[in-house]
Design a protein around this motif. Sequence first.
Motif, PDB file in Angstrom:
ATOM      1  N   SER A 193      39.238 -14.075  32.663  1.00 11.40           N
ATOM      2  CA  SER A 193      38.039 -14.592  33.318  1.00 11.40           C
ATOM      3  C   SER A 193      37.040 -13.510  33.702  1.00 11.40           C
ATOM      4  CB  SER A 193      38.426 -15.377  34.579  1.00 11.40           C
ATOM      5  OG  SER A 193      39.156 -14.583  35.480  1.00 11.40           O
ATOM      6  N   ILE A 194      37.475 -12.253  33.716  1.00  9.78           N
ATOM      7  CA  ILE A 194      36.586 -11.158  34.107  1.00  9.78           C
ATOM      8  C   ILE A 194      35.437 -10.996  33.106  1.00  9.78           C
ATOM      9  CG2 ILE A 194      37.610  -9.166  32.901  1.00  9.78           C
ATOM     10  CD1 ILE A 194      37.599  -7.682  35.561  1.00  9.78           C
ATOM     11  N   VAL A 195      35.683 -11.448  31.866  1.00 10.22           N
ATOM     12  CA  VAL A 195      34.680 -11.328  30.811  1.00 10.22           C
ATOM     13  C   VAL A 195      33.472 -12.223  31.097  1.00 10.22           C
ATOM     14  CG1 VAL A 195      34.260 -11.748  28.345  1.00 10.22           C
ATOM     15  CG2 VAL A 195      36.351 -10.648  29.074  1.00 10.22           C
ATOM     16  N   PHE A 196      33.680 -13.338  31.819  1.00 13.94           N
ATOM     17  CA  PHE A 196      32.584 -14.267  32.095  1.00 13.94           C
ATOM     18  C   PHE A 196      31.383 -13.569  32.728  1.00 13.94           C
ATOM     19  CE2 PHE A 196      35.283 -18.405  32.510  1.00 13.94           C
ATOM     20  CZ  PHE A 196      35.385 -18.441  31.133  1.00 13.94           C
ATOM     21  N   THR A 197      31.643 -12.675  33.681  1.00 13.50           N
ATOM     22  CA  THR A 197      30.547 -12.018  34.389  1.00 13.50           C
ATOM     23  C   THR A 197      30.181 -10.669  33.769  1.00 13.50           C
ATOM     24  OG1 THR A 197      32.256 -11.314  35.976  1.00 13.50           O
ATOM     25  CG2 THR A 197      30.833 -13.130  36.628  1.00 13.50           C
ATOM     26  N   GLY A 229      39.112 -13.323  39.146  1.00 12.80           N
ATOM     27  CA  GLY A 229      38.517 -12.586  38.044  1.00 12.80           C
ATOM     28  C   GLY A 229      37.004 -12.702  38.024  1.00 12.80           C
ATOM     29  N   MET A 230      36.490 -13.865  38.441  1.00 10.97           N
ATOM     30  CA  MET A 230      35.045 -14.050  38.512  1.00 10.97           C
ATOM     31  C   MET A 230      34.434 -13.096  39.539  1.00 10.97           C
ATOM     32  SD  MET A 230      34.746 -16.540  36.351  1.00 10.97           S
ATOM     33  CE  MET A 230      33.122 -17.164  36.633  1.00 10.97           C
ATOM     34  N   VAL A 231      35.091 -12.986  40.695  1.00 10.31           N
ATOM     35  CA  VAL A 231      34.591 -12.109  41.760  1.00 10.31           C
ATOM     36  C   VAL A 231      34.693 -10.649  41.341  1.00 10.31           C
ATOM     37  CG1 VAL A 231      34.908 -11.394  44.152  1.00 10.31           C
ATOM     38  CG2 VAL A 231      35.245 -13.789  43.525  1.00 10.31           C
ATOM     39  N   ALA A 263      29.660 -14.905  44.799  1.00 12.05           N
ATOM     40  CA  ALA A 263      29.372 -16.312  45.098  1.00 12.05           C
ATOM     41  C   ALA A 263      30.590 -17.207  44.884  1.00 12.05           C
ATOM     42  CB  ALA A 263      28.214 -16.802  44.226  1.00 12.05           C
ATOM     43  N   PHE A 264      31.610 -16.696  44.194  1.00 16.42           N
ATOM     44  CA  PHE A 264      32.826 -17.485  43.962  1.00 16.42           C
ATOM     45  C   PHE A 264      33.882 -17.268  45.044  1.00 16.42           C
ATOM     46  CE2 PHE A 264      30.954 -17.989  39.824  1.00 16.42           C
ATOM     47  CZ  PHE A 264      31.381 -19.252  39.431  1.00 16.42           C
TER      48      PHE A 264
END
Length: 449
Positions: free
Chosen positions: A27-31, A150-152, A296-297
Amino acid sequence: MAGNKEKFGIVLPIILLSYFMILLDNSIVFTSTVKIAADLHLDSQTLAWVSSAYTLTFGGFQLFGGRIGDVYGRRRVFLMGLLLFSVGSLMVGLATTGPMIIAMRAFQGVGSAILAPTTLALLLDNYQGKMRSRAIAAYGTTAGIGASFGMVLGGVITSAFSWRVGFFLNVPVGVLMFVLTLFFVKSRESQRTTRLDIVGTFLSVLGLSALVYSIDGTVHQRLAFVIAVMALGLFVYAEGAVKNPIMPLRLFSDRRRNSAYVARFFFIGAAFAYFFVTTQALQHIYGFSPLLTGLAFLPVTIPQFFGALQVSRLSSKLGNARLIVIAVVLVTLGVSLTVILGLNRGYWIAFALPMMIFGVGQGLVLSPLTVEGVANTDSEIAGAASGVVNTVHQFGQSVGISVVVALTSGLHPFTTSYVTQLLIITAISGLSFLAALVLLASQDQQQAR
């Protein structure tokens, strides 16, 4: 056995940290995609493959990864997965061209496909009774927290340092887990009389990879889908005919497990689609930077953590199936609330408040879903069962994002597209709710006997 009646020991932290590492990376790839594209001069089609190459091998090799642990020994296969994933992470971080990062993401995905099911199977090997239930609950909690955290972390690392740092961090963690595994982790002996199902392995990798490509690919998707249907059809036929199948069909003889697989598929589809589209919405609607988008997550991540702490107590009181139903209702409400409240209310009302409700639901749902997904399995098929759980997880993610994006690709302006996406995600979450009701009915029937 590493677990005893009082303490988990060091085995559980090794398993959970290894699993957390691969989920975080997913999920780290999303940001980080915007920065990756700028640094490596990638067009949109090439950039899509940075994610798709990983998804292709991660999804395609899941059943293989689960079964080879049954045949050759989980500890040995776990060490191999750690090695492949760590080397792949290093090479992704060092990538200087589009083809290099795509190839290394595919390589990294193979390591993840071996690690993910083997971590759960190792957990089943090392703990029994109530300790096993608590360990599986912790494993399910890790699945949710790893994805949202992972998003954060992705936003923070990309903004403060470089997207490469997110991949480089995997290397020392992977090395540490490798060394600790050598000293502390034991597993059931491999089945020396059992041979790996070569035909089933080939057909499963071909069929699942083609299915992933038909969802995430850019050209010849219909041909890939036809290949996937043919290969998977032959795979199911072969698995019923061979002596030692890579995916024993008796895994699907239990109605509770089947319902848990379906509920997990639709829940993960809804959750990852929500993360994916909301990441873009925050940047388009409010002009958030990658750092602010990641932060924001936090309203998802923090309530999820505290919700997960209550799983053991609530599942003992309510039962897994009833807890899953309640949790999916909360997730569905969290997704739909942004539409109800309206985007013009600002971040704290339109996003943060619904995220809190969503986070509590996510914190409650994945642990009992994992428990139900491996319920009533013996050690002979524990790896295969773990492979199915993780395959369902991975495909739910791919299908959810692709369906939502495909159905809204022509909608303008962006706010209209985002509201429509949330309504579709609500419907997908509703399908998870229906599967959870079937699971509840199955559980009640078994208890009534």
